[in-house]
Design an enzyme around this catalytic site. Sequence first.
Site, PDB file in Angstrom:
ATOM      1  N   CYS A  84      76.735 -36.705  -9.029  1.00  0.00           N
ATOM      2  CA  CYS A  84      77.115 -36.042 -10.098  1.00  0.00           C
ATOM      3  C   CYS A  84      78.290 -35.156  -9.902  1.00  0.00           C
ATOM      4  CB  CYS A  84      76.034 -35.251 -10.754  1.00  0.00           C
ATOM      5  SG  CYS A  84      74.591 -36.188 -10.370  1.00  0.00           S
ATOM      6  N   GLU A 139      72.546 -29.274 -18.329  1.00  0.00           N
ATOM      7  CA  GLU A 139      71.367 -29.408 -18.585  1.00  0.00           C
ATOM      8  C   GLU A 139      70.897 -29.574 -20.055  1.00  0.00           C
ATOM      9  OE1 GLU A 139      68.071 -29.506 -17.237  1.00  0.00           O
ATOM     10  OE2 GLU A 139      67.351 -29.482 -19.195  1.00  0.00           O
ATOM     11  N   CYS A 180      71.391 -25.592  -9.402  1.00  0.00           N
ATOM     12  CA  CYS A 180      70.626 -26.386  -8.198  1.00  0.00           C
ATOM     13  C   CYS A 180      71.635 -26.505  -7.145  1.00  0.00           C
ATOM     14  CB  CYS A 180      70.240 -27.757  -8.938  1.00  0.00           C
ATOM     15  SG  CYS A 180      69.152 -27.567 -10.028  1.00  0.00           S
ATOM     16  N   HIS A 220      61.701 -32.777  -7.509  1.00  0.00           N
ATOM     17  CA  HIS A 220      62.426 -32.418  -6.087  1.00  0.00           C
ATOM     18  C   HIS A 220      61.562 -31.819  -5.223  1.00  0.00           C
ATOM     19  CE1 HIS A 220      65.675 -34.292  -8.117  1.00  0.00           C
ATOM     20  NE2 HIS A 220      66.126 -33.446  -8.428  1.00  0.00           N
ATOM     21  N   SER A 269      63.428 -33.295 -13.163  1.00  0.00           N
ATOM     22  CA  SER A 269      63.689 -33.196 -11.894  1.00  0.00           C
ATOM     23  C   SER A 269      62.994 -32.366 -11.140  1.00  0.00           C
ATOM     24  CB  SER A 269      65.297 -32.394 -11.989  1.00  0.00           C
ATOM     25  OG  SER A 269      66.114 -33.383 -12.639  1.00  0.00           O
ATOM     26  N   GLU A 303      82.284 -36.215 -16.927  1.00  0.00           N
ATOM     27  CA  GLU A 303      81.696 -37.522 -16.150  1.00  0.00           C
ATOM     28  C   GLU A 303      80.902 -38.535 -16.963  1.00  0.00           C
ATOM     29  OE1 GLU A 303      80.929 -37.720 -12.139  1.00  0.00           O
ATOM     30  OE2 GLU A 303      82.768 -36.265 -11.632  1.00  0.00           O
ATOM     31  N   SER A 322      66.960 -35.884 -19.065  1.00  0.00           N
ATOM     32  CA  SER A 322      66.317 -35.443 -17.938  1.00  0.00           C
ATOM     33  C   SER A 322      66.585 -33.979 -17.677  1.00  0.00           C
ATOM     34  CB  SER A 322      67.149 -36.121 -16.786  1.00  0.00           C
ATOM     35  OG  SER A 322      66.881 -35.568 -15.311  1.00  0.00           O
ATOM     36  N   CYS A 349      77.373 -26.548 -15.624  1.00  0.00           N
ATOM     37  CA  CYS A 349      76.013 -26.267 -15.656  1.00  0.00           C
ATOM     38  C   CYS A 349      75.640 -24.747 -15.295  1.00  0.00           C
ATOM     39  CB  CYS A 349      75.204 -27.204 -14.934  1.00  0.00           C
ATOM     40  SG  CYS A 349      73.428 -27.262 -15.238  1.00  0.00           S
ATOM     41  N   CYS A 393      73.799 -29.900  -6.075  1.00  0.00           N
ATOM     42  CA  CYS A 393      74.366 -30.598  -7.196  1.00  0.00           C
ATOM     43  C   CYS A 393      75.904 -30.077  -7.631  1.00  0.00           C
ATOM     44  CB  CYS A 393      73.692 -30.152  -8.831  1.00  0.00           C
ATOM     45  SG  CYS A 393      74.548 -31.225 -10.136  1.00  0.00           S
TER      46      CYS A 393
HETATM   47  N1  SAH Z   1      69.923 -31.193 -15.646  1.00  0.00           N
HETATM   48  C1  SAH Z   1      69.420 -32.152 -15.862  1.00  0.00           C
HETATM   49  C2  SAH Z   1      70.200 -33.355 -15.760  1.00  0.00           C
HETATM   50  C3  SAH Z   1      71.364 -33.555 -14.735  1.00  0.00           C
HETATM   51  S1  SAH Z   1      71.295 -33.994 -13.165  1.00  0.00           S
HETATM   52  C4  SAH Z   1      68.490 -32.142 -14.538  1.00  0.00           C
HETATM   53  O1  SAH Z   1      68.171 -31.334 -13.755  1.00  0.00           O
HETATM   54  O2  SAH Z   1      67.655 -33.172 -14.542  1.00  0.00           O
HETATM   55  C5  SAH Z   1      70.645 -35.674 -13.158  1.00  0.00           C
HETATM   56  C6  SAH Z   1      69.772 -35.824 -12.091  1.00  0.00           C
HETATM   57  O3  SAH Z   1      70.437 -35.951 -10.514  1.00  0.00           O
HETATM   58  C7  SAH Z   1      68.844 -34.558 -11.705  1.00  0.00           C
HETATM   59  O4  SAH Z   1      67.570 -35.172 -11.269  1.00  0.00           O
HETATM   60  C8  SAH Z   1      69.323 -33.982 -10.507  1.00  0.00           C
HETATM   61  O5  SAH Z   1      68.588 -33.199  -9.741  1.00  0.00           O
HETATM   62  C9  SAH Z   1      70.192 -34.957  -9.668  1.00  0.00           C
HETATM   63  N2  SAH Z   1      71.045 -34.631  -8.666  1.00  0.00           N
HETATM   64  C10 SAH Z   1      72.096 -33.770  -8.709  1.00  0.00           C
HETATM   65  N3  SAH Z   1      72.761 -33.740  -7.771  1.00  0.00           N
HETATM   66  C11 SAH Z   1      72.276 -34.680  -6.854  1.00  0.00           C
HETATM   67  C12 SAH Z   1      72.660 -35.069  -5.475  1.00  0.00           C
HETATM   68  N4  SAH Z   1      73.598 -34.557  -4.949  1.00  0.00           N
HETATM   69  N5  SAH Z   1      72.018 -36.132  -4.850  1.00  0.00           N
HETATM   70  C13 SAH Z   1      70.760 -36.628  -5.611  1.00  0.00           C
HETATM   71  N6  SAH Z   1      70.304 -36.285  -6.690  1.00  0.00           N
HETATM   72  C14 SAH Z   1      71.160 -35.325  -7.696  1.00  0.00           C
END
Ligand code: SAH
Length: 351
Positions: free
Chosen positions: A333, A160, A113, A216, A214, A89, A191, A109, A116
């Site tokens: 995402c 990632e 997480c 969180h 990220s 995407e 990111s 990935c 995600c």
């Molecule tokens: N792997 C990288 C980049 C991809 S994710 C990373 O971890 O940063 C891009 C961002 O969207 C990251 O901050 C991730 O934690 C966040 N993200 C993923 N799923 C999400 C969700 N359901 N709600 C809010 N943020 C989300």
Amino acid sequence: MIELTGMTCAELTAWAKENGYPSFRGKQIFRWIHHGADFDEMTNLPLSMREKLKEEAIAQPVSIRLHRTSRLDGTVKFLYALQDGNCVEGVLMRYKYGISLCISTQVGCRMGCRFCASTLDGLVRNLTAGEMLGEILQANLFLRDEKQTVSHVVLMGSGEPLDNYDNVIRFLRLMKEEEGIHLSLRNISLSTCGIVPRMKQLAEEGLPVTLCVSLHAPNDEIRKVTMPIANRYAIGDILAACDEYAEKTGRRIIFEYALTDGLNAGEKEAEALAALLRGRLCHVNLIPLNEVKERHLKGVTEDTVSRFMKTLENRHISVTRRREMGDDIEGACGQLRRKTLQSEAEEGVHA
Ligand code: SAH
């Protein structure tokens, strides 16, 4: 088939020469590729060369399989098809300062997480540098009628980036090529979930992109609840790597923080986060958690976001809340890809 898309202008020039073509043909092909052209459209190449190239090489490894445009704000979500049938995407967002494209760096990935959607089925494969560039080229073609091009790129789609390090670095170097799409590295953000050794390595590359982390969570205990990578690298080490990055590049770090009900969104966590980041060259981007059907984590109310934000502001931490764009078109995402693949599986169609 050889993918020419990920080659630098110098590499393509050398390739042309090795394959019995005059070396200036390499530069011509490079320019065409960055304009999103396929071999058929490379009209200043001899026809016989174009025919031969079509048989042995790939210029555009990505195509747009489907797209959805938000009626709310013009955000466009792309489902890109790759040559091997996989898809990823991308999201195009319109801002006052230009057009920003969020691209994927991997199919799936392996970071796991919990919030995600991209990681639900693990990693399928890395994208090549040419495929990452291809995502931008297709968006530029999509924008052609509007006489616009992508001005900002964020590596924040599926995958990632620092887990696909070499290809991502090659992609960033391609952005610097003068004959190519030539985006300033200042307009590119990467990111990461915080792979510390790679963050340190990136600081040494001389590629000063904006680093987004990220985070969180304000501490390792909470972070481990949703991010398996937290078992490998402690927040303290991530912040040390961030400090190093900020010092080397002069760029402030952006910390992403997805507010999740009952986990990281309370007053206590806001204060802990402020204490953690005090005195750092950084900015916090609050993201209200985008609920994913397969996950059991809850988003937060508008009120909780405002309170969290206020606490950070009162402690002089620079903070914004991420604008929710394209809310009507499968925002989170990996959700458009999942939905498309799932409905195809239900209909018995193979991707
Ligand atoms: N792997 C990288 C980049 C991809 S994710 C990373 O971890 O940063 C891009 C961002 O969207 C990251 O901050 C991730 O934690 C966040 N993200 C993923 N799923 C999400 C969700 N359901 N709600 C809010 N943020 C989300």
